[in-house]
Design an enzyme around this catalytic site. Structure first.
Site, PDB file in Angstrom:
ATOM      1  N   PHE A 116       0.803  -1.219   0.000  1.00 21.32           N
ATOM      2  CA  PHE A 116       0.000   0.000   0.000  1.00 21.32           C
ATOM      3  C   PHE A 116       0.841   1.277   0.000  1.00 21.32           C
ATOM      4  CE2 PHE A 116      -2.665  -3.198   2.263  1.00 21.32           C
ATOM      5  CZ  PHE A 116      -3.616  -3.324   1.277  1.00 21.32           C
ATOM      6  N   ASP A 157      -1.996  -9.217   6.820  1.00 15.94           N
ATOM      7  CA  ASP A 157      -2.724 -10.145   5.959  1.00 15.94           C
ATOM      8  C   ASP A 157      -2.917 -11.546   6.550  1.00 15.94           C
ATOM      9  OD1 ASP A 157      -0.147 -11.411   5.575  1.00 15.94           O
ATOM     10  OD2 ASP A 157       0.266  -9.956   3.995  1.00 15.94           O
ATOM     11  N   HIS A 178       1.182  -4.016  13.211  1.00 15.95           N
ATOM     12  CA  HIS A 178       0.151  -3.163  12.611  1.00 15.95           C
ATOM     13  C   HIS A 178      -1.220  -3.827  12.608  1.00 15.95           C
ATOM     14  CE1 HIS A 178       3.610  -1.001  10.259  1.00 15.95           C
ATOM     15  NE2 HIS A 178       3.582  -0.683  11.526  1.00 15.95           N
ATOM     16  N   CYS A 227     -14.506  -4.900  18.211  1.00 14.76           N
ATOM     17  CA  CYS A 227     -15.096  -3.700  18.813  1.00 14.76           C
ATOM     18  C   CYS A 227     -13.979  -2.914  19.505  1.00 14.76           C
ATOM     19  CB  CYS A 227     -16.169  -4.095  19.825  1.00 14.76           C
ATOM     20  SG  CYS A 227     -16.729  -2.716  20.850  1.00 14.76           S
TER      21      CYS A 227
HETATM   22 ZN   LIG Z   1     -18.324  -3.898  22.130  1.00 17.16          ZN
END
Ligand SMILES: [Zn+2]
Length: 249
Positions: A35, A104, A121, A129
């Protein structure tokens, strides 16, 4: 065998504990674009940084649109000869850990135990979440996103759900950073593979190895900033070079 590859083979044989460090170059041979390279997605599109993700519904939607745009590439990518050579070193007990800048999941897919892969990363092959850590699968989110057009929120706590990657502006995962430092200081051979070694703090690990007198090998197609500090530098293709040095296909 070319002399520099024979030298790598010899250094691997002599080492008691190896740390492998990988960057985008090992995965481009699996069809995953770098990227950051010229023409790469981040030079064409401004990255969405973490504060934008947290403050803007539209930035969250755009972030997910971009993730789904690369989904086919991510799902089709398979480990290549370079990943397999790394897995062989792990399974032989030669290497203790893989520190990677890649998101990946291909080291795990090649047979390296997940708890031996230190992802600086993060990982884009699943989501979580940001508040409670609940894991979500990309495919489930994609189906819901296509139905509603809304960025996903956590079903348990309502928090924002994001790929398990570290965005620009998001702090590096402290546990991974500490483990990477411990593994680096505990090895006697550090092999940096497929990284231009310009992104800090990740590139600080090979530097740390060199400063502590640990043998440093750099395998990358192009020159890197740390080449002068390395004991051995190979400007070669990764898969074929590692495969020959480790002795697997
Ligand atoms: Zn949550």
């Amino acid at each position: 065998m070319e002399p520099d590859i024979a030298e790598l083979k010899r250094m691997i044989e002599e080492a008691a504990r190896i740390v492998i460090f990988t960057g985008a170059g090992i995965s481009t041979e699996s069809g995953i674009p770098d990227f950051r390279s010229p023409g790469g997605i981040w030079t064409r599109m401004r990255p969405i940084d973490f504060s934008e993700f947290m403050s803007s519904e539209e930035a969250r939607r755009e972030s997910w649109r971009r993730r789904f745009a690369t989904d086919g590439t991510m799902r089709e990518a398979e480990p290549n000869r370079g990943h397999r050579a790394v897995a062989t070193l792990m399974n032989r007990g030669k290497a203790g850990a893989v520190i990677t800048q890649n998101i990946d999941g291909l080291h795990q897919a090649s047979g390296v135990p997940a708890d031996r892969v230190i992802e600086l990363h993060g990982n884009t092959t699943y989501a979580h979440c940001l508040d409670c850590g609940q894991r979500y699968e990309i495919e489930d989110i994609r189906i819901e996103f296509e139905r509603t057009g809304d960025a996903p929120n956590c079903q348990l706590c309502g928090g924002y759900v994001k790929t398990a990657t570290i965005s620009f502006g998001q702090s590096m995962p402290p546990a991974a950073m500490i483990r990477a430092e411990q593994e680096t200081l505990g090895c006697d051979l550090f092999i940096a593979i497929g990284s231009s070694l310009v992104v800090y703090p990740a590139a600080g690990f090979p530097e740390l190895a060199a400063r502590n007198g640990i043998r440093l090998v750099i395998l990358n197609r192009e020159p890197t900033g740390l080449d002068p500090y390395a004991d051995l530098v190979l400007h070669r293709e990764i898969g074929v070079t590692l495969g020959e040095a480790v002795g697997n296909n």
